[in-house]
Design a protein around this motif. Structure first.
Motif, PDB file in Angstrom:
ATOM      1  N   LYS A 143      -7.389  -0.084  -2.205  1.00  0.00           N
ATOM      2  CA  LYS A 143      -6.024   0.061  -1.688  1.00  0.00           C
ATOM      3  C   LYS A 143      -4.949  -0.185  -3.004  1.00  0.00           C
ATOM      4  O   LYS A 143      -5.118  -1.235  -3.579  1.00  0.00           O
ATOM      5  CB  LYS A 143      -5.534  -0.584  -0.541  1.00  0.00           C
ATOM      6  N   PHE A 144      -3.828   0.555  -3.120  1.00  0.00           N
ATOM      7  CA  PHE A 144      -2.607   0.318  -4.033  1.00  0.00           C
ATOM      8  C   PHE A 144      -1.642   0.530  -3.382  1.00  0.00           C
ATOM      9  O   PHE A 144      -1.226   1.582  -2.932  1.00  0.00           O
ATOM     10  CB  PHE A 144      -2.575   1.065  -5.210  1.00  0.00           C
ATOM     11  N   TYR A 145      -1.052  -0.556  -2.861  1.00  0.00           N
ATOM     12  CA  TYR A 145       0.242  -0.461  -2.184  1.00  0.00           C
ATOM     13  C   TYR A 145       1.769  -1.218  -2.657  1.00  0.00           C
ATOM     14  O   TYR A 145       1.665  -2.327  -3.243  1.00  0.00           O
ATOM     15  CB  TYR A 145       0.057  -1.132  -0.741  1.00  0.00           C
ATOM     16  N   LEU A 146       2.545  -0.517  -2.342  1.00  0.00           N
ATOM     17  CA  LEU A 146       4.026  -1.074  -2.328  1.00  0.00           C
ATOM     18  C   LEU A 146       4.380  -1.386  -1.300  1.00  0.00           C
ATOM     19  O   LEU A 146       4.502  -0.609  -0.106  1.00  0.00           O
ATOM     20  CB  LEU A 146       5.075  -0.023  -3.157  1.00  0.00           C
ATOM     21  N   PHE A 147       4.716  -3.000  -1.021  1.00  0.00           N
ATOM     22  CA  PHE A 147       5.091  -3.451   0.265  1.00  0.00           C
ATOM     23  C   PHE A 147       3.835  -3.491   1.055  1.00  0.00           C
ATOM     24  O   PHE A 147       2.616  -3.014   0.651  1.00  0.00           O
ATOM     25  CB  PHE A 147       6.271  -2.651   1.271  1.00  0.00           C
ATOM     26  N   PHE A 148       3.930  -4.192   2.061  1.00  0.00           N
ATOM     27  CA  PHE A 148       2.487  -4.585   2.909  1.00  0.00           C
ATOM     28  C   PHE A 148       2.506  -3.619   4.245  1.00  0.00           C
ATOM     29  O   PHE A 148       3.617  -3.206   4.916  1.00  0.00           O
ATOM     30  CB  PHE A 148       2.593  -5.914   3.415  1.00  0.00           C
ATOM     31  N   ASP A 149       1.309  -3.154   4.513  1.00  0.00           N
ATOM     32  CA  ASP A 149       0.958  -2.156   5.564  1.00  0.00           C
ATOM     33  C   ASP A 149       0.526  -2.809   6.605  1.00  0.00           C
ATOM     34  O   ASP A 149      -0.684  -2.224   7.201  1.00  0.00           O
ATOM     35  CB  ASP A 149       0.020  -0.954   4.900  1.00  0.00           C
ATOM     36  N   ILE A 150       0.824  -3.761   7.179  1.00  0.00           N
ATOM     37  CA  ILE A 150       0.238  -4.461   8.254  1.00  0.00           C
ATOM     38  C   ILE A 150       0.362  -3.531   9.763  1.00  0.00           C
ATOM     39  O   ILE A 150       1.495  -2.992   9.934  1.00  0.00           O
ATOM     40  CB  ILE A 150       1.135  -5.575   8.849  1.00  0.00           C
ATOM     41  N   LYS A 151      -0.852  -2.879  10.201  1.00  0.00           N
ATOM     42  CA  LYS A 151      -1.064  -2.093  11.128  1.00  0.00           C
ATOM     43  C   LYS A 151      -0.712  -0.621  11.001  1.00  0.00           C
ATOM     44  O   LYS A 151      -1.435   0.108  11.293  1.00  0.00           O
ATOM     45  CB  LYS A 151      -0.116  -2.453  12.301  1.00  0.00           C
ATOM     46  N   TYR A 152       0.303  -0.321  10.037  1.00  0.00           N
ATOM     47  CA  TYR A 152       0.104   1.208   9.701  1.00  0.00           C
ATOM     48  C   TYR A 152       1.282   1.270   8.266  1.00  0.00           C
ATOM     49  O   TYR A 152       1.754   0.470   8.067  1.00  0.00           O
ATOM     50  CB  TYR A 152       1.252   1.925  10.804  1.00  0.00           C
ATOM     51  N   SER A 153       1.175   2.425   7.907  1.00  0.00           N
ATOM     52  CA  SER A 153       1.879   2.529   6.624  1.00  0.00           C
ATOM     53  C   SER A 153       3.170   3.596   6.798  1.00  0.00           C
ATOM     54  O   SER A 153       2.874   4.479   7.781  1.00  0.00           O
ATOM     55  CB  SER A 153       0.830   3.415   5.507  1.00  0.00           C
ATOM     56  N   LEU A 154       3.946   3.756   5.892  1.00  0.00           N
ATOM     57  CA  LEU A 154       5.092   4.629   5.790  1.00  0.00           C
ATOM     58  C   LEU A 154       4.673   5.917   5.191  1.00  0.00           C
ATOM     59  O   LEU A 154       5.111   6.886   5.432  1.00  0.00           O
ATOM     60  CB  LEU A 154       6.200   4.030   5.244  1.00  0.00           C
ATOM     61  N   PHE A 155       3.589   5.743   4.215  1.00  0.00           N
ATOM     62  CA  PHE A 155       3.002   6.854   3.448  1.00  0.00           C
ATOM     63  C   PHE A 155       1.605   6.326   2.962  1.00  0.00           C
ATOM     64  O   PHE A 155       1.685   5.190   2.473  1.00  0.00           O
ATOM     65  CB  PHE A 155       3.998   7.235   2.409  1.00  0.00           C
ATOM     66  N   LYS A 156       0.785   7.506   2.751  1.00  0.00           N
ATOM     67  CA  LYS A 156      -0.596   6.989   2.077  1.00  0.00           C
ATOM     68  C   LYS A 156      -1.071   8.236   1.838  1.00  0.00           C
ATOM     69  O   LYS A 156      -1.069   9.331   2.351  1.00  0.00           O
ATOM     70  CB  LYS A 156      -1.349   6.035   3.172  1.00  0.00           C
ATOM     71  N   ILE A 189      -6.719   8.990  -3.390  1.00  0.00           N
ATOM     72  CA  ILE A 189      -6.971   9.892  -4.502  1.00  0.00           C
ATOM     73  C   ILE A 189      -8.081   9.134  -5.552  1.00  0.00           C
ATOM     74  O   ILE A 189      -7.949   7.910  -5.713  1.00  0.00           O
ATOM     75  CB  ILE A 189      -5.720   9.848  -5.531  1.00  0.00           C
ATOM     76  N   GLY A 190      -9.238   9.686  -5.768  1.00  0.00           N
ATOM     77  CA  GLY A 190     -10.209   9.091  -6.505  1.00  0.00           C
ATOM     78  C   GLY A 190     -10.728   7.849  -5.941  1.00  0.00           C
ATOM     79  O   GLY A 190     -10.969   6.790  -6.564  1.00  0.00           O
ATOM     80  N   GLY A 191     -10.941   7.671  -4.717  1.00  0.00           N
ATOM     81  CA  GLY A 191     -11.437   6.281  -4.081  1.00  0.00           C
ATOM     82  C   GLY A 191     -10.493   5.510  -3.564  1.00  0.00           C
ATOM     83  O   GLY A 191     -10.813   4.553  -2.993  1.00  0.00           O
ATOM     84  N   THR A 192      -9.234   5.713  -4.224  1.00  0.00           N
ATOM     85  CA  THR A 192      -8.238   4.600  -3.975  1.00  0.00           C
ATOM     86  C   THR A 192      -7.261   5.042  -3.135  1.00  0.00           C
ATOM     87  O   THR A 192      -6.834   6.342  -3.223  1.00  0.00           O
ATOM     88  CB  THR A 192      -7.502   4.295  -5.273  1.00  0.00           C
ATOM     89  N   GLU A 193      -6.756   4.518  -1.925  1.00  0.00           N
ATOM     90  CA  GLU A 193      -5.654   4.677  -1.188  1.00  0.00           C
ATOM     91  C   GLU A 193      -4.369   4.279  -1.542  1.00  0.00           C
ATOM     92  O   GLU A 193      -4.052   2.913  -1.720  1.00  0.00           O
ATOM     93  CB  GLU A 193      -5.814   4.234   0.335  1.00  0.00           C
ATOM     94  N   TYR A 194      -3.330   5.170  -1.826  1.00  0.00           N
ATOM     95  CA  TYR A 194      -2.077   4.726  -2.631  1.00  0.00           C
ATOM     96  C   TYR A 194      -1.103   4.796  -1.244  1.00  0.00           C
ATOM     97  O   TYR A 194      -1.071   5.806  -0.663  1.00  0.00           O
ATOM     98  CB  TYR A 194      -1.698   5.615  -3.584  1.00  0.00           C
ATOM     99  N   GLY A 195      -0.029   3.809  -1.078  1.00  0.00           N
ATOM    100  CA  GLY A 195       0.551   4.218  -0.031  1.00  0.00           C
ATOM    101  C   GLY A 195       1.815   3.026  -0.278  1.00  0.00           C
ATOM    102  O   GLY A 195       2.012   2.211  -0.927  1.00  0.00           O
ATOM    103  N   ILE A 196       2.681   3.261   0.770  1.00  0.00           N
ATOM    104  CA  ILE A 196       3.947   2.541   0.998  1.00  0.00           C
ATOM    105  C   ILE A 196       3.812   1.607   2.238  1.00  0.00           C
ATOM    106  O   ILE A 196       3.747   2.543   3.328  1.00  0.00           O
ATOM    107  CB  ILE A 196       5.112   3.217   0.848  1.00  0.00           C
TER     108      ILE A 196
END
Length: 424
Positions: A16-29, A32-39
């Motif tokens: 995972k590569f996240y801006l902000f913390f995705d406790i329980k759910y994400s705003l966006f994810k 790509i290439g085995g890594t989940e990018y999200g907010i």
């Protein structure tokens, strides 16, 4: 990004590569290439989740399986060390680059300490208690002199002794060991400032002098024929003239005027004062020093600023972790960070504060507390020196302990903010 890039370089899977913390759910994810990018929805920083690493996610189930070649725990200790140091490295690099480009773009503007002839304004009761008075000129701090006012004020909070000049005589004042504790819990937060003239900012609508004819930027230079050189002298001068009319000498541009002003029952004129550094420099109250740097010269200047800021913050931390200084009482949380920023927007201030916060994050993250990068580095250094790797179970327990230590620190820091807001 600091952890992400070396992890990828050493072929370690980043889940995972996240801006902000995705406790329980994400705003966006998006994967790509085995890594989940999200907010994430909780705006308290960000994170990367690296496969095979015991971190704040506490993914203990994955750690029960046999190590995979792409996992963090399968990599040599020196590679794991580089991955762990990536975050603080980027923090330090960002701060350094900000200092470089800010030096090249803005240069340096400061007040030359040797231009202060009549000492400083010192009204903080804690400073008054240890023997400092308005009009004292601070010659040295811990035996070291400073050419610029900003450096003098910055080093004052970590001083052990202050050398002052008063009425032509020098004396050294030893600061009490709990000086920072008293300073942190005192109601007055100012340290030292410049003594400036009484420049008119505005006249209150309820003032007795609303129709006296004063204009913004007028400077009141005398009262009843007696010189008023500094604004800090005003209150004492007004006391004998309660409910009376005084004759004020006013400097407007280069013209001298005489005006009758009324003093109310509280010994006030009902006039707000203003500041104009350029005007005060012209009048000889201090000298503004200005330096400009070429692009390549700014790399050396930026390095000096970076090293000085890291060293200064290190001194503050040393005081904080020495209970007898009482400096821990000044530790603050979100409100304390908010209060660092000025009331009006300034890009120069913004970049300076961003550089400082980046250094602060790097240094704090290097503390040898499990759950911080410094804790991981501590265990990795132990492994490299002893040749023995701590067990996964031990690291899990250490992570939990570190998490609770951090939680306690967050509660303490923000609790300090709340306590100060209530008591002050």
């Amino acid at each position: 990004m600091g952890h992400f890039l070396p992890a990828k370089w050493f072929k370690t899977r980043v889940e995972k590569f996240y801006l902000f913390f995705d406790i329980k759910y994400s705003l966006f994810k998006k994967k790509i290439g085995g890594t989940e990018y999200g907010i994430g929805w909780l705006p308290l920083g960000g994170y990367v989740k690296i496969a095979g690493m015991i971190d704040e996610s506490m993914d203990t189930e994955a750690m029960k399986e046999e190590p995979k070649p792409w996992e963090f725990r399968s990599k040599p200790a020196w590679q794991r060390l580089i991955i762990m140091l990536g975050g603080v490295t980027v923090n330090f690099m960002i701060a350094y680059l900000i200092y470089v480009f800010a030096s090249a773009y803005y240069g340096d503007t400061d007040i030359a300490t040797n231009s202060i002839k009549d000492g400083y304004l010192i009204e903080n009761p804690v400073l008054n208690e240890i023997g400092l008075e308005t009009g004292d000129n601070i010659v040295a701090i811990n035996g070291e002199t400073y050419a610029n006012f900003s450096d003098l004020r910055k080093n004052l909070i970590v001083a052990d002794e202050i050398t002052i000049s008063r009425d032509g005589t020098q004396k050294t004042i030893e600061l009490p060991q709990d000086f920072l504790g008293k300073l942190s819990t005192g109601k007055s937060k100012g340290l030292i400032d410049f003594r400036i003239p009484f420049m008119v900012g505005a006249v209150s609508d309820s003032s007795l002098n609303v129709a006296a004819g004063l204009e913004p930027k007028d400077i009141i230079t005398a009262i009843n024929g007696k010189e008023l050189k500094f604004f800090d002298q005003l209150s004492e001068r007004m006391t004998p003239f309660t409910n009376q009319t005084i004759k004020a000498t006013v400097l407007r541009d280069k013209e001298t005027l005489e005006m009758d002003l009324k003093v109310d029952e509280d010994g006030k004129l009902g006039i707000y004062h203003a500041e104009s550094p350029l005007t005060f420099e012209e009048l000889g109250y201090y000298k503004i020093s200005r330096k400009e740097y070429g692009f390549f010269e700014s790399f050396g200047v930026g390095a000096t600023k970076f090293v000085d800021q890291v060293a200064g913050y290190g001194q503050q931390l040393k005081k904080i972790f020495t209970p007898s200084t009482g400096a821990y009482k000044g530790v603050g949380g979100f409100k304390a960070i908010f209060d660092i920023f000025p009331n009006t927007w300034s890009w120069e201030s913004f970049w300076s504060i961003t550089a400082f916060l980046s250094i602060m994050l790097a240094v704090l993250n290097l503390l040898p507390i499990p759950a911080l990068d410094g804790g991981h580095v501590m265990f990795l250094l132990y492994e490299m020196i002893s040749g023995r790797k701590p067990s996964d179970k031990f690291l899990e327990y250490a992570q939990v302990v570190g998490f609770f230590l951090l939680l306690a620190l967050i509660l303490f820091a923000n609790g300090n903010d709340i306590y100060k807001a209530i008591t002050n």
